[in-house]
Write an enzyme that holds these catalytic residues in place. Sequence first.
Site, short mmCIF file in Angstrom:
data_model
loop_
_atom_site.label_atom_id
_atom_site.label_comp_id
_atom_site.label_asym_id
_atom_site.label_seq_id
_atom_site.Cartn_x
_atom_site.Cartn_y
_atom_site.Cartn_z
N ASP A 129 0.84 -1.20 0.00
CA ASP A 129 0.00 0.00 0.00
C ASP A 129 0.87 1.25 0.00
O ASP A 129 0.68 2.15 0.82
CB ASP A 129 -0.94 -0.02 1.21
N ASP A 147 3.94 2.34 7.68
CA ASP A 147 2.78 1.44 7.60
C ASP A 147 3.06 0.09 6.95
O ASP A 147 2.15 -0.53 6.39
CB ASP A 147 1.59 2.11 6.89
#
Length: 255
Positions: A129, A147
């Site tokens: 992502d 992340d």
Amino acid sequence: VLGNRYRLIAALGTGASAHVYLAEDLVLQRRVAVKVLQPALAADETFLRRFRAEARSVAALNHPDVLRVFDWGEDADGPFLVLEYLAGGTLRDLLAAGYHLSPAQAARVGAQAAEGLAYAHSRGLVHRDVKPANLLFDEEGRVRVADFGVARALSAAEWTEPAGTMVGTARYASPEQAQGQPADGRSDVYSLGLVLFEAVTGEVPFAADTPLATLRARIGVPLPHHPALGPLDDLLAWATACDLEVRPEASRLAH
């Protein structure tokens, strides 16, 4: 105060999966960022099991271009993750304020992000992502990729984005992700290529009216050329090659 240690100071932002706060580590007396998971995720045992495992893997990463994960805990307010705090904001903040990167600036950001991705890939972690909100800057302007592990854990959860929003995965996903195929490190390279294209041109390539149409638009279609990219044009075409065998690994793109 979370976990009898982290005193929340101010809200930094809210994403689909978590609220992020500036906090003070009362033991080490330093500022950190604390990510508190959304209640729906906190109640999802499949997600929590995967997220704990991912948090341990990511906490073992130690690289100047990867955001550090310091701690993980669970509190009455839900599970939380303690991260390195960077005062420079995100690439998404910069773009939202109307700024664009020059090709030279984008090359520097891209090289640093690719170094961080290559390091994680060498340890078996694929991001899945990569998007402007996950590229953070320190006070000197150096990039950290944030992340890692979250997208992988989310994929195990019964979790959908709030209506009307477009997940980063849809805007910046690789063609193989768009077709539901396994993602490897070269998928992250593709996503980084789209991010850098947007950072220079201000345009999101392949953007359409719906997430599904956005995903379909890139399957088998090369990245469009853009005069603003200058010397980056050929490099980004390579990074976003439809053919996985042509697309470079992150370590090659970095150099």
